[in-house]
Design an enzyme around this catalytic site. Structure first.
Site, PDB file in Angstrom:
ATOM      1  N   ASP A  33       1.079  -1.253   0.023  1.00 59.33           N
ATOM      2  CA  ASP A  33       0.095  -0.043  -0.035  1.00 59.33           C
ATOM      3  C   ASP A  33       1.011   1.372   0.026  1.00 59.33           C
ATOM      4  O   ASP A  33       2.180   1.229   0.226  1.00 59.33           O
ATOM      5  CB  ASP A  33      -0.951  -0.125   1.174  1.00 59.33           C
ATOM      6  N   ASP A  50      -3.839   7.080  -3.929  1.00 58.56           N
ATOM      7  CA  ASP A  50      -5.299   7.802  -3.891  1.00 58.56           C
ATOM      8  C   ASP A  50      -5.594   8.716  -2.799  1.00 58.56           C
ATOM      9  O   ASP A  50      -4.878   8.703  -1.985  1.00 58.56           O
ATOM     10  CB  ASP A  50      -6.410   6.427  -3.928  1.00 58.56           C
TER      11      ASP A  50
END
Ligand code: GUN
Length: 599
Positions: A82, A117
């Site tokens: 991530d 994001d």
């Protein structure tokens, strides 16, 4: 890189291969802290996990550089990283850009690289979320320009269905394959499972069917089954360790707090080694480790169980048991059922497992709702509580009253009318000898075949062959219709399992002659016809077009662009999937079985 092997509902057992590393979906990726790999990596390997997820931002901040993350962690399975977005959400403000984080993940050889994001919160306004969705899209484009490696492109959208759909459409336009559903952790923390299901399904509806769907931070095993049924393929979870730190033991029905257990510990291969007293008496770090190990074990076990249920085509039944664990799971299941139009497209017409009634929601399953809408009669029917109805009632053309509604008696062997269990209905093996030996019974079975045929292929059997000319074979033991022949050639067999027809070679050719294109057809390029004539299965990459009314499991005719008959078989995928998937089998070929079917 992704293909479907088995399916039920929107759930699918799939195979994803990235950098020669394979995971079987549904897959759970445990969250591992990149600097606290011990003893977790060892435990994760022992339990048999195929992949993990770790945080590249922590590595980046501590200036870990150079090494392959697989070597650093001592794990050669699939590693997803991530990007720090979640740290941004938890702690606020991280000092790394999207391009820095993408390049960094590429450098440490992550198998699945997540872009940075923009995390939208449930309380964010429409304008804020919209800006986030646009910015996330721009960052995805930036990442694709930076690297040709495998990227995870998160779908955001906060609590706004229109923005979730927009985010999915934008990200889906980029020709990637892997899409995590972002921003759902705060929803899960407030037990808003319904909004999580909605976010997943709306994303799915706006992506291609071959998109791999990852539910970011979906931690609790009691939710897994519903998530899989709603279309999630991958989960990651740090719940195992977070819960363990508070002495909370996961079960697939909920959570048990060690402090409040006085009788017995939940069972598992891990906890069974200890008595309650021993566990309570341990020092905290040792106890946390054991509970975390149990939590991982239970979570993985639930995933394995779900795979089993998909293979048995029993996921709807199983999910209806699981969602009884929490009223808000039941609410989320009801939410899923509102997406009937979408769900129905992926739903086969029969399953290996019968429908078990668990409550009013059972009637709203797409397979059932579809049959009722198509075949349900307004006219009231005769009630008889033994199945299959005609074997007790005799050869009378009538309407019968079933718990699903009123249907023609001719469907009494067909899924799900026969293959369902309701309170108060009994299935008796014995039949009345005098009923099935009579000449009327034979005529009744021909009329029944005619009806089932129309239900299944949209034209009655009488439009294909002259009913006076066919021969039928009836099972001596059960009195059921088995096969239909014309001039000693087998045309169709009625399957005992679901009361639907299987095509034989001559029957498939006749059906092809009588049904107008594109009905019941899968179109492929002429070039692969010899390959199919040899009996090889049809792979989805060769599919040019498909009859949109087909459903997985349907009998299909495979033809070339000019509608020349090539072969016949059973659809494995839905029409959309046949067009979208680049890997895997679309139609199981049965041309080779033509010799076997002679008798
Ligand atoms: N982890 C949990 N939620 C999210 C999310 O929305 N984005 C990213 N990148 N990671 C997450």
């Amino acid at each position: 890189m992704f293909q479907i092997l088995h399916r039920d509902g929107l759930g699918r057992i799939g195979e994803l291969i990235v950098n020669n590393r394979k995971i079987t979906t549904p897959a759970l990726l445990p969250v591992v802290h990149p600097f606290m790999k011990d003893p977790w990596i060892q435990i994760i390997k022992e339990l048999g996990f195929e992949g993990i997820i770790t945080n590249s931002y922590i590595l980046y901040k501590r200036k870990f550089n150079g090494k392959d993350i697989h070597d650093h962690l001592g794990f050669n399975g699939l590693i997803m990283t991530d990007s720090g977005t979640f740290q941004d959400y938890v702690y606020g403000g991280i000092d790394a850009t999207n391009s820095q984080m993408v390049s960094y993940q590429e450098m440490i050889k992550s198998d699945i690289i997540t872009i940075r994001d923009v995390f939208s919160l449930p309380e964010d306004s429409w304008e804020e979320v919209n800006n986030g969705v646009n910015e996330t899209y721009n960052r995805a484009i930036e990442a694709i320009k930076l690297t040709d490696k495998y990227l995870a492109l998160p779908i955001q959208g906060g609590r706004f269905p229109d923005l979730r759909a927009k985010s999915a459409r934008l990200m889906g336009s980029l020709n990637n394959e892997y899409f995590p559903i972002g921003g759902i952790v705060p929803l899960m923390e407030s037990y808003n499972y319904s909004s999580v299901v909605e976010a997943i399904i709306i994303s799915k509806m706006n992506l291609k069917t071959n998109a791999v769907i990852h539910a970011f931070g979906a931690g609790h095993p009691m939710f897994f089954s519903l998530l899989v049924l709603s279309g999630a393929d991958v989960f990651d979870s740090s719940a195992y360790i977070k819960y363990a730190r508070d002495g909370r033991i996961l079960t697939n029905e909920g959570t048990v707090e060690l402090n409040y257990v006085s009788e017995e510990l939940p069972q598992s291969a891990i906890l069974d080694k200890y008595t309650l007293k021993e566990l309570k008496g341990m020092d905290e770090s040792e106890r946390t480790l054991i509970i975390a190990k149990h939590n991982l074990y239970i979570s993985l076990n639930e995933i394995k169980r779900i795979k089993e249920e998909i293979r048995q085509e029993n996921l709807w039944n199983y999910t209806e048991y699981r969602i009884r664990a929490h009223p808000l799971l039941l609410e989320a299941y009801r939410k899923l059922l509102t997406f009937y139009d979408y769900l129905e497209k992926f739903e086969s017409r029969s399953k290996r497992s019968p429908v078990f009634y668990t409550g009013e929601e059972t009637f709203l399953r797409p397979l059932i709702k579809r049959v009722v809408e198509k075949e349900g009669k307004k006219q009231d029917g005769i009630q008889i509580n033994k199945k299959p109805y005609s074997f007790y009632l005799g050869p009378v053309d009538t309407i019968i009253k079933t718990p699903f509604g009123n249907f023609s008696i001719y469907l009494d062997e067909t899924y799900p009318i026969a293959q369902s269990v309701f309170p108060g209905e009994y299935y008796e093996k014995e039949f009345k000898e005098e009923i099935i030996k009579s000449e009327e019974w034979k005529d009744f079975l021909i009329r029944k075949a005619n009806y089932i045929f129309r239900y299944q292929f949209s034209i009655p059997l009488s439009d294909i062959v002259d009913l006076d000319e066919i021969q039928i074979r009836i099972s001596k033991n059960t009195g059921k219709l088995r096969n239909i022949y014309l001039n000693d050639k087998l045309l169709f067999s009625l399957r005992a399992e679901d009361g639907l027809f299987t095509l034989a070679y001559e029957g498939a050719k006749l059906l092809h002659q009588k049904l107008e294109r594109p009905k019941q057809r899968v179109f492929v390029s002429k070039e692969i016809s010899s390959f199919l004539e040899e009996g090889k299965n049809l792979f989805s990459k060769f599919v040019i077009n498909v009859d949109d009314s087909l459903r997985p499991g349907d009998e299909v005719i495979v033809v070339d662009e000019e509608d020349q008959f090539i072969t016949f078989g059973r659809a494995i995928l839905s029409p959309e999937e046949m067009k979208d998937f680049k890997y895997g089998v679309a139609v199981k070929n049965r041309i080779k079985s033509k010799d076997l079917e002679k008798d």
